[in-house]
Design an enzyme around this catalytic site. Structure first.
Site, short mmCIF file in Angstrom:
data_model
loop_
_atom_site.label_atom_id
_atom_site.label_comp_id
_atom_site.label_asym_id
_atom_site.label_seq_id
_atom_site.Cartn_x
_atom_site.Cartn_y
_atom_site.Cartn_z
N GLY A 61 47.03 33.30 40.07
CA GLY A 61 45.93 33.06 39.16
C GLY A 61 44.82 32.29 39.86
O GLY A 61 44.99 31.76 40.96
N CYS A 62 43.67 32.21 39.21
CA CYS A 62 42.51 31.55 39.82
C CYS A 62 42.72 30.04 39.96
O CYS A 62 42.53 29.47 41.03
CB CYS A 62 41.24 31.87 39.03
SG CYS A 62 41.37 31.60 37.25
#
Length: 346
Positions: A159-160
């Site tokens: 994920g970011c």
């Protein structure tokens, strides 16, 4: 696959922000032939040209967003497929594409957590393929086991927020520079594009005021903890800007690192050692800011030390749609197929 033949690739979920960024990078990649762009069969974007949605692609491609009706048929002839889809959709599609011989690069959270029991709590669905969680390779580009990656059929992209957080923390943990009795405190702010192109009104740009959300419950916390191997306190924030993530991380230093100059030198050495051969991580002499990385594939890292108090603050900055999503997917694809890490990105 011969050296001369390009990788045949498709993007599923191409109408979203990450999907259109992927399309842009893959069209420019000299070793990739982007053959298809897909959306769900019920999508209102089905049948539209991608250039209608992302004006940066005007004049660069005639590709149309095709409705995904038969995943097994769509996989035929593909070497790689990128899933920029909802978590539950990716969980179902990944094994279908992998069974047809394509390497799946999944940008969702469908294969990020190692324990199937965590999915109902953090993602809201029962995982239908728990047997694949151990076989999917979690691929943070700078730290992925490249031997395992080259053999993988399902590649799970971080994920970011976890990308920004892990790149900042992992070198310090691996070097034994952090105190064991203190959880790193991660305060991270993301632009509104992180909520997706079809975000709800609460995430609309004009509605957003800088605010914390998902306190103690955000699904990226167990991902960060699982892959760092230690607990953290993670608080995400939504900011009134389009794109980028700035993570400000407070850590307690292990005892015995010396005075402030010595502690700073050891931290600097840990980062330099970890990232000496990593072209997409830049160590900054000052604390980075979002403008340094927006629209770029880099993670920038800087830090400050208060040895008298025994703490350090590390700041990492990424573009959430590039280093936190599409750019990292291309970086990892390059590693998977044996290309230079930055091919098609710089």
């Amino acid at each position: 696959m011969t050296a001369a033949r390009k990788i045949r690739a498709a993007v599923v979920g191409a109408s979203g922000y990450a999907g259109s960024e992927l399309t842009r990078f893959l069209l420019a990649h000299p070793a990739v032939e982007l053959t298809h762009l897909y959306v769900s069969a019920a999508s209102s974007d089905a049948g539209r040209a991608i250039a209608e949605i992302d004006g940066r692609l005007f004049g660069r491609t005639q590709l149309v967003l095709e409705p995904m009706t038969d995943p097994a048929a769509a996989a035929q002839g593909l070497d790689a497929v990128f899933l920029a889809t909802e978590h539950i959709v990716s969980a179902a599609l990944a094994p279908i594409f992998a069974a047809q011989g394509a390497v799946v690069f999944d940008l969702s959270g469908a294969y990020r957590l190692p324990n199937a029991s965590d999915y109902p709590k953090f993602y809201g669905f029962e995982h239908e393929h728990p047997e694949l969680l151990d076989r999917a390779v979690y691929a943070l580009g700078e730290f992925v086991d490249r031997g395992k990656l080259r053999a993988a059929r399902i590649v799970s992209l971080p994920g970011c927020y976890p990308t920004a957080s892990q790149l900042a923390l992992k070198p310090l943990i691996d070097a034994g520079l952090l105190a064991a009795d203190f959880k790193p405190v991660i305060d991270a702010v993301s632009g509104v594009s992180g909520a997706g192109r079809k975000a709800k009104i609460g995430n609309a740009f004009c509605e957003v005021s800088l605010s914390a959300y998902g306190v103690f419950t955000h699904r990226h916390r167990p991902e960060i903890e699982a892959h760092l191997g230690r607990p953290v306190i993670f608080t995400p924030h939504l900011g009134p800007f389009k794109r980028g993530i700035l993570a400000t991380i407070t850590v307690k230093l292990a005892p015995g690192l010396g005075d402030q100059s010595q502690a700073r030198e050891k931290i600097q050495q840990a980062y330099e050692s970890a990232y000496a051969a990593c072209p997409l991580v830049r160590l900054r002499p000052a604390l980075p800011k979002l403008d340094d990385v927006v629209n770029l594939p880099f993670c920038d890292i800087g830090f400050s030390v208060d040895e008298e108090a025994g703490y350090a603050v590390v700041v990492s900055a990424i573009d959430n749609l590039i280093k936190g999503a599409a750019g990292q997917a291309v970086q990892v694809m390059n590693l998977r197929f044996g290309f230079p890490e930055t091919k098609g990105l710089l």
